[in-house]
Design an enzyme around this catalytic site. Structure first.
Site, mmCIF file in Angstrom:
data_model
loop_
_atom_site.group_PDB
_atom_site.id
_atom_site.type_symbol
_atom_site.label_atom_id
_atom_site.label_comp_id
_atom_site.label_asym_id
_atom_site.label_seq_id
_atom_site.Cartn_x
_atom_site.Cartn_y
_atom_site.Cartn_z
ATOM 1 N N ASP A 1 -49.393 -27.909 -40.941
ATOM 2 C CA ASP A 1 -50.736 -27.853 -40.374
ATOM 3 C C ASP A 1 -50.636 -28.135 -38.882
ATOM 4 O OD1 ASP A 1 -51.603 -27.415 -42.921
ATOM 5 O OD2 ASP A 1 -52.536 -29.377 -43.190
ATOM 6 N N ASP B 1 -61.693 -23.561 -50.747
ATOM 7 C CA ASP B 1 -61.696 -25.007 -50.552
ATOM 8 C C ASP B 1 -63.037 -25.569 -50.987
ATOM 9 O OD1 ASP B 1 -59.282 -24.455 -49.230
ATOM 10 O OD2 ASP B 1 -60.326 -24.229 -47.313
#
Length: 239
Positions: free
Chosen positions: A7, A129
């Protein structure tokens, strides 16, 4: 397949706790080196997210992503802020193998349908998500009123095949994956391939997921904190 995760925030590799940008932990100041280490262990898949881009809707770590693409020899899937046709094609031209479309699947389904039609369901992946079964968008900063299962069905109709499913409450927590959520969504859309993301603690979690039919698993914090090693994950991919 096993997907180690990187990330990106301000050109560095970090991990967030439950998607909270205020709770970021530095993993590696040089994510290119991190990607090379993943390669060196024998792993050929990489999951990457532009966290800054997820917030802004613009490519905030393009130079770093380019450098990682040049250094990593395997398959890279990338998400975070991909909300226009122009940016999607720019990343594909860069050599990114699969694009992860999250917020835009809810806010601009016509764009997603266009990309799926043009590039196919193997290159366009939906990032699903959510919190309490509802879709979270814009870097998980907002929760929508749309159920994850509803969006999944809509995207399947548009040609999507692969869904990266993340329970935001589990992400970065090392509390174990939400197997019940994956099973519930799989039951509603049996033809979809679900990629498990969030909460994985160790090799046992990976094995449980795969034994339950979820062969594709994304792993981030467990690698950073030593819950599982790259060598162990490479062994899983050889089985």
């Amino acid at each position: 397949m096993i997907f180690p995760a990187i990330d990106l925030r301000a050109g560095q590799s970090v991990r967030l706790y439950q998607g909270d940008f205020k709770q970021a932990t530095l993993i590696n100041p040089d994510p290119v080196v991190q990607a090379q280490q993943i390669n060196a262990a024998g792993l050929q898949q990489l999951h990457m997210v532009d966290l800054d881009g997820a917030k802004s809707g613009r490519p905030e770590n393009f130079a770093t992503i380019t450098a990682i693409r040049q250094a990593f020899t395997g398959t890279i899937e990338l998400g975070g802020g991909i909300r226009t046709y122009e940016l999607a094609t720019r990343y594909l031209e860069l050599g990114i193998d699969r694009l992860i479309l999250g917020s835009v699947a809810l806010t601009d389904p016509r764009l997603v349908k266009r990309l799926l039609s043009e590039f196919g369901g193997e290159r366009i992946v939906i990032g699903l998500d959510g919190t309490n079964g509802y879709v979270a968008i814009k870097g998980w900063l907002e929760q929508s009123q749309t159920k994850m299962s509803t969006l999944m069905k809509t995207m399947t109709t548009s040609g999507a095949k692969h869904f990266i499913v993340t329970d935001v409450a589990r992400d970065g927590t090392m509390q174990g994956p939400n197997l019940a959520l994956y099973q519930e969504l799989q039951a509603q859309v049996p033809t979809a391939n679900l990629i498990a993301s969030g909460g994985v603690r160790n090799l046992t979690d990976v094995q449980v997921l795969q034994a339950s039919g979820f062969k594709d698993v994304i792993i981030g914090k467990a690698l950073a904190e030593g819950g599982v090693t790259l060598a162990e994950l490479a062994g899983v991919t050889e089985c």
